[in-house]
Design a protein around this motif. Structure first.
Motif, mmCIF file in Angstrom:
data_model
loop_
_atom_site.group_PDB
_atom_site.id
_atom_site.type_symbol
_atom_site.label_atom_id
_atom_site.label_comp_id
_atom_site.label_asym_id
_atom_site.label_seq_id
_atom_site.Cartn_x
_atom_site.Cartn_y
_atom_site.Cartn_z
ATOM 1 N N UNK A 194 0.458 -1.127 0.204
ATOM 2 C CA UNK A 194 0.107 -0.091 -0.397
ATOM 3 C C UNK A 194 0.876 1.148 0.023
ATOM 4 N N UNK A 195 0.144 2.146 -0.422
ATOM 5 C CA UNK A 195 0.872 3.465 -0.563
ATOM 6 C C UNK A 195 0.816 4.055 0.860
ATOM 7 N N UNK A 196 1.810 4.700 1.800
ATOM 8 C CA UNK A 196 2.050 5.185 3.042
ATOM 9 C C UNK A 196 1.155 6.570 2.714
ATOM 10 N N UNK A 197 0.385 6.344 3.666
ATOM 11 C CA UNK A 197 -0.040 8.286 3.363
ATOM 12 C C UNK A 197 0.397 8.843 4.564
ATOM 13 N N UNK A 198 0.227 7.730 6.158
ATOM 14 C CA UNK A 198 0.437 9.135 7.287
ATOM 15 C C UNK A 198 2.123 8.837 7.814
ATOM 16 N N UNK A 199 2.755 9.933 8.326
ATOM 17 C CA UNK A 199 3.572 10.056 8.508
ATOM 18 C C UNK A 199 4.411 8.653 9.203
ATOM 19 N N UNK A 200 5.817 8.788 8.735
ATOM 20 C CA UNK A 200 6.584 6.888 8.195
ATOM 21 C C UNK A 200 6.484 6.698 10.561
ATOM 22 N N UNK A 201 6.309 5.488 10.836
ATOM 23 C CA UNK A 201 6.622 4.716 12.093
ATOM 24 C C UNK A 201 5.238 6.211 13.214
ATOM 25 N N UNK A 202 4.288 5.949 12.779
ATOM 26 C CA UNK A 202 3.245 6.465 13.907
ATOM 27 C C UNK A 202 2.171 5.989 13.412
ATOM 28 N N UNK A 203 1.340 5.672 14.658
ATOM 29 C CA UNK A 203 0.216 4.966 14.434
ATOM 30 C C UNK A 203 -1.024 6.042 14.606
ATOM 31 N N UNK A 204 -1.737 5.400 14.013
ATOM 32 C CA UNK A 204 -2.216 4.739 12.801
ATOM 33 C C UNK A 204 -1.389 5.072 12.106
ATOM 34 N N UNK A 205 -1.459 3.532 10.845
ATOM 35 C CA UNK A 205 -1.123 3.672 10.190
ATOM 36 C C UNK A 205 -2.300 4.074 8.880
ATOM 37 N N UNK A 206 -2.026 4.760 7.587
ATOM 38 C CA UNK A 206 -2.996 4.795 6.891
ATOM 39 C C UNK A 206 -1.844 4.717 5.504
ATOM 40 N N UNK A 207 -2.606 2.954 5.308
ATOM 41 C CA UNK A 207 -2.626 3.096 3.080
ATOM 42 C C UNK A 207 -3.879 3.768 2.078
ATOM 43 N N UNK A 256 -10.610 4.197 -4.871
ATOM 44 C CA UNK A 256 -9.239 4.135 -4.184
ATOM 45 C C UNK A 256 -9.938 3.681 -2.764
ATOM 46 N N UNK A 257 -8.778 2.927 -2.084
ATOM 47 C CA UNK A 257 -9.392 2.395 -0.831
ATOM 48 C C UNK A 257 -8.565 3.434 0.281
ATOM 49 N N UNK A 258 -8.838 3.631 1.215
ATOM 50 C CA UNK A 258 -7.492 3.812 3.130
ATOM 51 C C UNK A 258 -7.958 3.407 3.036
ATOM 52 N N UNK A 259 -6.991 2.748 4.182
ATOM 53 C CA UNK A 259 -7.640 0.843 4.460
ATOM 54 C C UNK A 259 -6.475 2.515 6.537
ATOM 55 N N UNK A 260 -6.797 1.836 7.220
ATOM 56 C CA UNK A 260 -5.930 2.856 8.703
ATOM 57 C C UNK A 260 -5.817 1.268 9.801
#
Length: 144
Positions: A88-101, A110-114
């Motif tokens: 998945x294409x990472x849309x959240x800042x790296x190494x932070x929770x929750x992750x968004x792809x 598109x599907x955005x998954x948390x």
């Protein structure tokens, strides 16, 4: 996910103790061999999934609508990679929770998954705005 980190080693230890009590060192060796085989099976599955995903563009999926229909809360990220055959294409800042792809198909749906702790929490399907179809004129109807 935290309970798995505790339960799996405790169960493995209980099985190892039971193997030792029943058959001695041979039972312990058998249990250890079984646990190593179990880990190798999971490792092999993970490598096969990542090998297939390596040959595809990041964030691409064949059909975002079909992916959206197959999603369920609690699915691990590795299962998502197996479903999409793509990272998945990472849309959240790296190494932070929750992750968004995000996974996008050729029609720009598109599907955005948390993901929280590696497990799917929520997802959202986004479809591109479609233009209203142009009114079709029938040449025969316009002729006198």
């Amino acid at each position: 996910m935290q309970i798995q980190k505790i339960v799996v080693p405790v169960v493995a230890l209980v099985i190892a103790v039971a193997g030792y009590r029943a058959y001695g060192w041979a039972g312990l060796a058998l249990v250890a061999g079984g646990l190593v085989m179990w880990q190798l099976l999971h490792f092999t599955r993970m490598l096969q999934i990542l090998k297939k995903a390596a040959n595809r563009p990041i964030g691409h999926v064949d059909s975002a609508v079909m992916l959206h229909a197959k999603l369920a809360a609690g699915q691990p990220l590795l299962h998502m990679v197996a479903l999409t055959r793509s990272l998945g294409l990472l849309e959240s800042p790296k190494d932070t929770q929750p992750e968004r792809f995000r996974w996008t198909d050729t029609s720009q749906s598109s599907v955005l998954c948390v993901f929280l702790g590696g497990k799917l929490q929520s997802w959202e399907l986004t479809r591109p705005a479609t233009e209203a179809p142009a009114a079709q004129t029938d040449d025969a109807a316009l002729a006198p």
